[in-house]
Scaffold this active site. Sequence first.
Site, PDB file in Angstrom:
ATOM      1  N   HIS A 123       0.921  -1.157  -0.085  1.00 61.00           N
ATOM      2  CA  HIS A 123       0.189  -0.052   0.071  1.00 61.00           C
ATOM      3  C   HIS A 123       0.941   1.399   0.016  1.00 61.00           C
ATOM      4  O   HIS A 123       2.049   1.174   0.417  1.00 61.00           O
ATOM      5  CB  HIS A 123      -0.717   0.001   1.173  1.00 61.00           C
ATOM      6  CG  HIS A 123      -1.996   1.032   1.453  1.00 61.00           C
ATOM      7  ND1 HIS A 123      -1.740   2.387   1.661  1.00 61.00           N
ATOM      8  CD2 HIS A 123      -3.271   1.002   1.117  1.00 61.00           C
ATOM      9  CE1 HIS A 123      -2.924   3.090   1.811  1.00 61.00           C
ATOM     10  NE2 HIS A 123      -3.715   2.243   1.327  1.00 61.00           N
ATOM     11  N   ASP A 197       3.259  -3.411   8.097  1.00 59.48           N
ATOM     12  CA  ASP A 197       2.124  -2.680   7.754  1.00 59.48           C
ATOM     13  C   ASP A 197       1.004  -3.789   8.273  1.00 59.48           C
ATOM     14  O   ASP A 197       0.655  -4.693   7.264  1.00 59.48           O
ATOM     15  CB  ASP A 197       2.050  -2.293   6.394  1.00 59.48           C
ATOM     16  CG  ASP A 197       0.521  -1.642   6.121  1.00 59.48           C
ATOM     17  OD1 ASP A 197      -0.283  -1.840   6.844  1.00 59.48           O
ATOM     18  OD2 ASP A 197       0.567  -1.252   4.901  1.00 59.48           O
ATOM     19  N   GLN A 200      -4.441  -4.795   7.232  1.00 57.82           N
ATOM     20  CA  GLN A 200      -5.293  -5.747   6.597  1.00 57.82           C
ATOM     21  C   GLN A 200      -5.128  -6.996   7.664  1.00 57.82           C
ATOM     22  O   GLN A 200      -5.835  -7.833   7.528  1.00 57.82           O
ATOM     23  CB  GLN A 200      -4.824  -6.035   5.343  1.00 57.82           C
ATOM     24  CG  GLN A 200      -4.897  -4.979   4.348  1.00 57.82           C
ATOM     25  CD  GLN A 200      -6.358  -4.494   4.370  1.00 57.82           C
ATOM     26  OE1 GLN A 200      -7.536  -5.090   4.507  1.00 57.82           O
ATOM     27  NE2 GLN A 200      -6.614  -2.986   4.011  1.00 57.82           N
ATOM     28  N   LYS A 223     -10.467  -0.441  10.328  1.00 57.74           N
ATOM     29  CA  LYS A 223     -10.250  -1.722   9.554  1.00 57.74           C
ATOM     30  C   LYS A 223     -10.702  -2.622  10.627  1.00 57.74           C
ATOM     31  O   LYS A 223     -10.891  -3.927  10.322  1.00 57.74           O
ATOM     32  CB  LYS A 223      -9.350  -1.773   8.986  1.00 57.74           C
ATOM     33  CG  LYS A 223      -8.745  -0.919   7.856  1.00 57.74           C
ATOM     34  CD  LYS A 223      -7.396  -1.118   7.049  1.00 57.74           C
ATOM     35  CE  LYS A 223      -7.206  -0.221   6.242  1.00 57.74           C
ATOM     36  NZ  LYS A 223      -8.101   0.229   4.927  1.00 57.74           N
ATOM     37  N   CYS A 363      -4.922   2.458  -3.689  1.00 57.57           N
ATOM     38  CA  CYS A 363      -3.717   2.947  -3.073  1.00 57.57           C
ATOM     39  C   CYS A 363      -2.534   2.134  -3.065  1.00 57.57           C
ATOM     40  O   CYS A 363      -1.791   1.978  -2.201  1.00 57.57           O
ATOM     41  CB  CYS A 363      -4.101   3.550  -1.481  1.00 57.57           C
ATOM     42  SG  CYS A 363      -5.243   4.730  -1.379  1.00 57.57           S
TER      43      CYS A 363
END
Length: 451
Positions: A123, A197, A200, A223, A363
């Site tokens: 991302h 990251d 997700q 999220k 993104c």
Amino acid sequence: MTLSFTAGQYVGDDLWVPVLDGQPRQYVDLDTAATSSASVVVARAVQEFLPWYASVHRGAGIRSQLTSKRYEEAREIMVRFVGGDPATHQALFPRNTTEALNLLAFRLGLTRDDVVVTTAAEHHANLLPWQRHAQLRVVDVDESGTFDVSAVEAALDQHPRPRVLAVTGGSNVTGWLPDLRAIAAAARRRGVLVVVDGAQLVPHRPVDITALGIDVIAFSGHKMYAPFGAGALVVPRALLAGGEPFLVGGGAVEAVSFDDVVWADGPDRDDAGSPNVVGVVALTAAADELRSDGWSSVRAHEDHLVRALDSELRSVPGLRRLGPVTGDRLPVAAFNLEGVPHGLLAARLANEWAIGTRSGCFCAHPYMGRLLDLSEVEVAQFHADVRAGARHRLPGAVRVSANRQTYLTDIPLLGQALREIAATPEGAERYVLDARGEFVPRVRSTTPVSV
């Protein structure tokens, strides 16, 4: 056995919206990778906290005292939530993953001579902050949109040696899950800081940064069923013990004059201004709910969603799936339908079927360029198109994404909608491009929304 979570657990579960045939339909949210609905448990926790809400730290009143206690307790809760040790790690509460990674990239004191290894699957949040402060060395993906540990090792062994490895925990485009344990082990053997990251990953799987060998992880509340404006950055205490903070102001200091400043110790040093306590309360409530519901139930439900997505998308004539379609994945899929622009396909799903998806490049432009097999000339052209204001020419795909709030019946409905759209290309005549380059109905329904 199939599992499904109870209806009514999420705010907006029973939302009805008008569609082009004039009849309301129950909204189907298949855009959860962008943001999730608020959990009812989280919303209730916020509502119960609000009467006690006050400014944190140094307030003598009971509300400020209780708010401060709740805020500081949240740091330990979030460190433990991802398997860290509060003795060695601390949690900061930026707005989201993007802000967390910007903060970290600044605080590491990188220079243009430093190298950060990252991947083509990232991302933008895990590319642009590093690109601003250092040189990027990119691990490319193969035609399936994945990379293996050996490719990471090769990048780590190039000279100059990198300071940081920044890698996604799960793709927001394809749902692919890299082998974090093996990747982190390769980096740590070489003395390279491992940054993940986790935007997700964290809402879908239990994470233990100690067992995985991860140094730093960033993730977002919005999220993980807590859309109240707070995320988390879990980082070793020693890493941010010195240096100037990313944001400066009240709360980050011990003493200030016109000529000098004495910075506070961590984590206060990196917590300038009045913090988003309400968002942090929501974040901790979401973490507690995820743990209490049991990860095995979440995994079983989402594995069923993955299988259902695979089956339904295979049944649609002319549909091209992007990324891997085997192995361990999150319930996320990106695809195109032959002869149908991606923006039009998303618009038809929304306006004819009340199915919320997302279209574009998500993104993750470099990753999408690889998945769409764009040449350098084609990439340069779409950059030129953007500069000229021709956004409708951008390449892309439609993404559907699901999570524990997704009903198992939503996926067959998606398949039915896609098959009907594939069979009725004349339906495109009902749409026009608006001034922003987005497909919208020529005539919108005026049917009132029923709740």
